[in-house]
Scaffold this motif. Structure first.
Motif, PDB file in Angstrom:
ATOM      1  N   UNK A   1      -9.694   2.304   1.061  1.00 39.16           N
ATOM      2  CA  UNK A   1      -9.678   1.666   2.268  1.00 39.16           C
ATOM      3  C   UNK A   1     -10.901   0.193   2.524  1.00 39.16           C
ATOM      4  N   UNK A   2     -12.091   0.326   1.745  1.00 35.45           N
ATOM      5  CA  UNK A   2     -13.226   0.574   1.932  1.00 35.45           C
ATOM      6  C   UNK A   2     -13.595  -1.195   1.592  1.00 35.45           C
ATOM      7  N   UNK A   3     -12.648  -0.768  -0.070  1.00 36.74           N
ATOM      8  CA  UNK A   3     -11.936  -2.238  -0.728  1.00 36.74           C
ATOM      9  C   UNK A   3     -11.493  -2.987  -0.223  1.00 36.74           C
TER      10      UNK A   3
ATOM     11  N   UNK B   1      -2.353 -14.234  -1.244  1.00 40.56           N
ATOM     12  CA  UNK B   1      -2.360 -14.317  -0.412  1.00 40.56           C
ATOM     13  C   UNK B   1      -1.324 -13.674   0.379  1.00 40.56           C
ATOM     14  N   UNK B   2       0.067 -13.177  -0.015  1.00 40.97           N
ATOM     15  CA  UNK B   2       0.830 -12.019   0.439  1.00 40.97           C
ATOM     16  C   UNK B   2       0.238 -10.814   1.339  1.00 40.97           C
ATOM     17  N   UNK B   3      -0.955 -10.595  -0.007  1.00 37.02           N
ATOM     18  CA  UNK B   3      -1.903  -9.418   1.613  1.00 37.02           C
ATOM     19  C   UNK B   3      -2.723 -10.044   1.587  1.00 37.02           C
ATOM     20  N   UNK B   4      -3.213 -10.603   2.191  1.00 38.47           N
ATOM     21  CA  UNK B   4      -4.154 -11.946   3.079  1.00 38.47           C
ATOM     22  C   UNK B   4      -5.365 -11.188   2.363  1.00 38.47           C
TER      23      UNK B   4
ATOM     24  N   UNK C   1       5.487  -4.352   2.432  1.00 35.83           N
ATOM     25  CA  UNK C   1       4.236  -4.453   3.876  1.00 35.83           C
ATOM     26  C   UNK C   1       3.240  -3.102   3.208  1.00 35.83           C
ATOM     27  N   UNK C   2       3.944  -1.889   2.957  1.00 34.85           N
ATOM     28  CA  UNK C   2       2.239  -0.900   2.582  1.00 34.85           C
ATOM     29  C   UNK C   2       3.373  -1.003   1.282  1.00 34.85           C
ATOM     30  N   UNK C   3       2.364  -0.055   0.472  1.00 38.76           N
ATOM     31  CA  UNK C   3       2.335   0.688  -0.496  1.00 38.76           C
ATOM     32  C   UNK C   3       1.999   2.547  -0.363  1.00 38.76           C
TER      33      UNK C   3
ATOM     34  N   UNK D   1      -6.230  -5.232   4.573  1.00 40.15           N
ATOM     35  CA  UNK D   1      -5.592  -4.283   5.835  1.00 40.15           C
ATOM     36  C   UNK D   1      -6.137  -2.917   5.137  1.00 40.15           C
ATOM     37  N   UNK D   2      -6.649  -2.061   6.039  1.00 41.83           N
ATOM     38  CA  UNK D   2      -7.650  -0.648   4.820  1.00 41.83           C
ATOM     39  C   UNK D   2      -6.380   0.410   5.327  1.00 41.83           C
ATOM     40  N   UNK D   3      -5.400   0.672   5.935  1.00 43.34           N
ATOM     41  CA  UNK D   3      -4.266   1.016   5.341  1.00 43.34           C
ATOM     42  C   UNK D   3      -3.087   0.798   5.315  1.00 43.34           C
ATOM     43  N   UNK D   4      -3.206  -0.210   4.184  1.00 41.15           N
ATOM     44  CA  UNK D   4      -2.405  -1.056   3.221  1.00 41.15           C
ATOM     45  C   UNK D   4      -1.605   0.116   3.361  1.00 41.15           C
ATOM     46  N   UNK D   5      -2.409   1.146   2.333  1.00 42.28           N
ATOM     47  CA  UNK D   5      -1.933   2.435   1.035  1.00 42.28           C
ATOM     48  C   UNK D   5      -1.928   3.142   2.194  1.00 42.28           C
ATOM     49  N   UNK D   6      -0.787   4.163   2.512  1.00 42.62           N
ATOM     50  CA  UNK D   6      -0.280   5.294   2.843  1.00 42.62           C
ATOM     51  C   UNK D   6      -1.521   6.263   2.971  1.00 42.62           C
ATOM     52  N   UNK D   7      -1.357   7.136   4.125  1.00 44.77           N
ATOM     53  CA  UNK D   7      -2.583   8.706   3.350  1.00 44.77           C
ATOM     54  C   UNK D   7      -1.873   9.143   1.894  1.00 44.77           C
ATOM     55  N   UNK D   8      -0.368   9.099   2.128  1.00 48.51           N
ATOM     56  CA  UNK D   8       0.067  10.010   1.044  1.00 48.51           C
ATOM     57  C   UNK D   8       0.096   9.632   0.124  1.00 48.51           C
ATOM     58  N   UNK D   9      -0.258   8.463  -0.187  1.00 53.01           N
ATOM     59  CA  UNK D   9      -0.341   7.446  -1.667  1.00 53.01           C
ATOM     60  C   UNK D   9      -1.577   7.269  -1.862  1.00 53.01           C
ATOM     61  N   UNK D  10      -2.689   7.359  -1.471  1.00 50.69           N
ATOM     62  CA  UNK D  10      -4.288   7.597  -1.510  1.00 50.69           C
ATOM     63  C   UNK D  10      -4.091   8.896  -2.392  1.00 50.69           C
TER      64      UNK D  10
END
Length: 305
Positions: free
Chosen positions: A201-203, A4-7, A250-252, A210-219
């Motif tokens: 991003x796909x999953x 719910x938090x991340x929709x 709100x972001x990882x 939000x496909x951008x929930x994880x930053x590029x550096x986190x990925x």
């Protein structure tokens, strides 16, 4: 808990082999294309191998959902050292009665079944997952079953899915005749850095988030810790979402992934590939990592609940 938090509509990084979430990297797309080619061109044997957690079972589930109705499919989803009588498992896979029958009786039951399906213009496909556990004797028995032909048509096609050990088995000189019948052979490698980011991003998108929930550096860090193995990516990402929810993030970001990896290394049996992560992003530069570090300096971290 965090959906719910991340929709999210559902969990984006479940460990269950859900074909809805299949990400077709170039490697997975090639494996799937070869399997389809083998099916439509009546290949006697098709073999797909890959390391633990590389997405083989998910890909097979996806393939099963795409198959036409003129194919009759039997699935043996797991083999083991005490696998037992192969013919019994094959009959069970096609819902055929084997109770009280000896080998001759089971063989006749299966041959009669193949002939009936062929007469009805249906082809029979047997899929065996975790096939690396099969003995040489069982593999040889499978080869003998493939001798049941009808003129130019292959009435039984077999797809073997397994870990690297399956390739070792099939290279044994005693199975040379089997190996010569393999028309499709492909080994799935882990994802690379860019594929790992696209996979995440796909999953997230499929789950409705939000496909951008994880930053590029986190990925990039997830790629380095997981070695590009989808199952390990899922484990890290799912844990990151739990921690992120606890912190109401709100972001990882990179620091959270590093924290999780360090904690996992100390307190769990999660087999991370590279605990000494290099500070580079997926493309080999440190731009994304440096950007995340600047954000970390400006944003104090709250205690988790």
């Amino acid at each position: 808990m965090y959906e719910t938090f991340y929709k999210f509509r559902n969990k984006p990084f479940s460990l269950l082999p859900d074909p809805e979430f299949l990400y077709l990297s170039k490697k997975h797309h090639m494996a799937l294309t070869l399997l389809e080619y083998g099916l439509w061109n009546q290949a006697s044997f098709s073999v797909i191998t890959g390391g633990i957690g590389t997405g083989k079972t998910t890909m097979i589930r996806h393939l099963l959902n795409k198959l036409d109705r003129d194919l009759v499919v039997g699935l043996i989803s797991n083999t083991h050292p005490s696998f037992g009588e192969l013919l019994q498992w094959i009959l069970l896979a096609f819902n055929l009665d084997y109770a009280g029958k000896d080998n001759v009786g089971m063989y006749k039951t299966f041959v009669d079944f193949l002939i009936r399906e062929y007469a009805a213009n249906r082809r029979t496909v047997l899929i065996i997952d975790e096939a690396q556990n099969m003995s040489h004797e069982a593999l040889e028995e499978l080869r003998m079953l493939s001798n049941i032909n009808a003129e130019k048509d292959q009435v039984l096609q077999v797809i073997l899915i397994g870990q690297v050990g399956l390739r070792d088995h099939l290279r044994d000189p005693s199975l040379e005749q089997f190996a010569q019948r393999i028309a499709v052979d492909y080994h799935l490698e882990p994802l690379d850095g860019e594929e790992t980011k696209a996979y995440i991003h796909h999953r997230l998108s499929v789950a409705g988030g939000d496909p951008n929930l994880f930053s590029d550096a986190a990925c990039a860090a997830i790629y380095q810790y997981s070695g590009g193995t989808p199952r390990l990516i899922n484990l890290l990402c799912d844990t990151a979402l739990v921690y992120g929810y606890a912190d109401q993030r709100t972001h990882i970001d990179l620091r959270l992934i590093d924290d999780i990896a360090n904690e996992k290394q100390k307190t769990s049996i999660l087999p991370l590939k590279n605990i000494q992560r290099e500070e580079t992003d997926a493309s080999g530069t440190n731009a994304a990592v440096s950007q995340d570090k600047q954000k970390i300096k400006k944003t104090p971290r709250s205690d988790r609940i």
